[in-house]
Design a protein around this motif. Structure first.
Motif, PDB file in Angstrom:
ATOM      1  N   VAL A  64       8.453  13.473  17.977  1.00 54.65           N
ATOM      2  CA  VAL A  64       7.775  12.794  17.552  1.00 54.65           C
ATOM      3  C   VAL A  64       9.995  13.170  16.286  1.00 54.65           C
ATOM      4  O   VAL A  64      10.270  14.326  17.187  1.00 54.65           O
ATOM      5  N   GLY A  65      10.066  12.287  15.591  1.00 53.73           N
ATOM      6  CA  GLY A  65      11.864  12.608  15.323  1.00 53.73           C
ATOM      7  C   GLY A  65      12.222  12.306  13.584  1.00 53.73           C
ATOM      8  O   GLY A  65      11.033  11.401  13.247  1.00 53.73           O
ATOM      9  N   ARG A  66      12.288  12.624  12.771  1.00 58.01           N
ATOM     10  CA  ARG A  66      12.995  12.125  11.688  1.00 58.01           C
ATOM     11  C   ARG A  66      13.583  11.470  11.520  1.00 58.01           C
ATOM     12  O   ARG A  66      14.716  11.564  11.699  1.00 58.01           O
ATOM     13  N   LYS A  67      14.047  10.708  10.513  1.00 63.18           N
ATOM     14  CA  LYS A  67      15.031  10.007   9.967  1.00 63.18           C
ATOM     15  C   LYS A  67      16.477  10.932   8.965  1.00 63.18           C
ATOM     16  O   LYS A  67      15.450  11.626   8.152  1.00 63.18           O
ATOM     17  N   GLN A  68      17.431  11.320   9.064  1.00 65.99           N
ATOM     18  CA  GLN A  68      18.177  11.717   7.944  1.00 65.99           C
ATOM     19  C   GLN A  68      18.680  10.879   7.342  1.00 65.99           C
ATOM     20  O   GLN A  68      18.049   9.832   6.821  1.00 65.99           O
TER      21      GLN A  68
ATOM     22  N   VAL B 150       0.902  -0.994  -0.469  1.00 67.88           N
ATOM     23  CA  VAL B 150       0.666  -0.316  -0.039  1.00 67.88           C
ATOM     24  C   VAL B 150       0.559   1.364  -0.010  1.00 67.88           C
ATOM     25  O   VAL B 150       0.534   2.563  -0.728  1.00 67.88           O
ATOM     26  N   LEU B 151       1.791   1.535   0.538  1.00 70.40           N
ATOM     27  CA  LEU B 151       3.037   2.406   0.966  1.00 70.40           C
ATOM     28  C   LEU B 151       3.858   1.701   0.408  1.00 70.40           C
ATOM     29  O   LEU B 151       4.544   1.170  -0.289  1.00 70.40           O
ATOM     30  N   ASP B 152       4.871   3.234  -0.792  1.00 70.99           N
ATOM     31  CA  ASP B 152       5.180   3.413  -1.547  1.00 70.99           C
ATOM     32  C   ASP B 152       6.967   3.753  -0.423  1.00 70.99           C
ATOM     33  O   ASP B 152       6.972   4.903  -0.250  1.00 70.99           O
ATOM     34  N   PHE B 153       7.994   3.092   0.136  1.00 68.15           N
ATOM     35  CA  PHE B 153       8.883   2.805   0.648  1.00 68.15           C
ATOM     36  C   PHE B 153      10.221   3.400   0.035  1.00 68.15           C
ATOM     37  O   PHE B 153      10.824   4.005   0.864  1.00 68.15           O
ATOM     38  N   ARG B 154       9.788   4.248  -1.004  1.00 68.38           N
ATOM     39  CA  ARG B 154      10.883   5.277  -2.100  1.00 68.38           C
ATOM     40  C   ARG B 154      10.384   6.529  -1.083  1.00 68.38           C
ATOM     41  O   ARG B 154      11.335   7.748  -1.419  1.00 68.38           O
ATOM     42  N   GLN B 155       9.468   7.055  -0.988  1.00 64.08           N
ATOM     43  CA  GLN B 155       9.126   8.231  -0.088  1.00 64.08           C
ATOM     44  C   GLN B 155       8.785   7.885   1.249  1.00 64.08           C
ATOM     45  O   GLN B 155       8.907   7.170   2.026  1.00 64.08           O
TER      46      GLN B 155
ATOM     47  N   SER C 207      14.987   8.392   4.020  1.00 66.56           N
ATOM     48  CA  SER C 207      15.286   9.784   4.789  1.00 66.56           C
ATOM     49  C   SER C 207      14.224  10.129   4.362  1.00 66.56           C
ATOM     50  O   SER C 207      13.779  10.050   3.605  1.00 66.56           O
ATOM     51  N   GLY C 208      13.766  11.315   5.658  1.00 71.64           N
ATOM     52  CA  GLY C 208      13.077  11.802   6.396  1.00 71.64           C
ATOM     53  C   GLY C 208      11.897  11.234   6.594  1.00 71.64           C
ATOM     54  O   GLY C 208      10.733  11.961   6.193  1.00 71.64           O
TER      55      GLY C 208
END
Length: 271
Positions: A267-271, A148-153, A185-186
């Motif tokens: 909440v944390g963001r992956k580099q 379902v999800l695009d793991f490139r985004q 990333s992101g």
């Protein structure tokens, strides 16, 4: 994904012992719980009367964090430990901001599956799906979510009020690392977690009561909770008492300021 008739799964619901998802539903004033869940819920209330407020505060955090993420461009969510549907659900919050948001919900309780239809009412532009799986099986979750999800985004991984039911011995940190490792990333981690930092005696009694009925409660300190975000860039204000994380993005929960609510959110963001 579901791929089955929810009515068939309802017959295997175990009502002989309390379940965290159904207790959470009882705290929120829902009706999808059983006497055994209410009984244990009342025992928790006797130890700390703020437990229902904590459940609502967790739900409110999910609303605010989801809104923040959608406003900041996230269009995909993987919500593990979904719980019994309580409107507004995550996809409803996110799709109010961006109708094309895609959401995969995941839980291991058959009663959640029985109500999964409520989670699948997506906007025409978006998508929602439900996956019956356990967080302890990240491989299956990731494999199914990829459909379902695009793991490139970027994907927002939601673990709200879940990891305090997974002990270190059961590999709580490894599970989070495994899930995040597959996301690009992101991507983001949004998470809340109960703590004993403010109520050590009451918390110890709660741990003992739940252990007696087979429910793990692994309360973690601020530092221990923060460790789940190692390697991530924390969104301001960082690790915070749950109701103090971007309060301007939602309405306050009645009773949330009656002392410290014993839980953290971030909440944390992956580099």
């Amino acid at each position: 994904m579901t791929g089955q008739d929810p009515a068939q799964d309802a017959v295997v619901i175990d009502t002989s012992k309390p379940h965290p998802a159904r207790m959470y539903d009882w705290y929120l004033g829902g009706k999808d719980n059983y006497p055994v869940d209410e009984e244990m819920g009342r025992q928790m209330l006797a130890l700390d009367p703020r437990v229902p407020v904590m459940a609502r505060v967790n739900r409110a955090f999910m609303h605010r964090a989801t809104r923040w993420l959608a406003q900041n461009g996230v269009r995909q969510f993987l919500d593990i430990g979904t719980g019994i549907p309580t409107e507004p659900n995550l996809h409803q919050i996110a799709q109010q901001v961006a109708p094309d948001v895609r959401v995969v919900y995941c839980d291991n309780d058959p009663i959640v599956l029985a109500h999964a239809a409520a989670l699948l009412r997506s906007t025409p532009a978006g998508v929602t799906e439900y996956l019956q799986a356990d967080v302890r099986d990240p491989g299956t979750i990731l494999e199914e979510a990829r459909k379902v999800l695009d793991f490139r985004q970027p994907v927002a991984l939601s673990l709200v009020a879940l990891l305090h039911f997974i002990s270190d011995e059961d590999g709580a940190h490894d599970l989070v690392d495994r899930l995040l490792a597959e996301l690009p990333s992101g991507s983001f981690l949004m998470m809340t977690h109960a703590t004993a930092d403010f109520t050590p005696e009451e918390s110890a009694a709660a741990i003992a009561k739940l252990k007696a009925v087979g429910v793990t409660l692994a309360l973690r300190s601020r530092d221990e909770f923060s460790h789940f975000f190692h390697g991530l860039d924390l969104v301001e204000p960082g690790v915070e008492v749950v109701h103090k994380w971007h309060p301007e993005l939602g309405e306050p929960v009645p009773g949330q300021d009656d002392g410290v609510i014993p839980g953290y959110g971030a909440v944390g963001r992956k580099q």
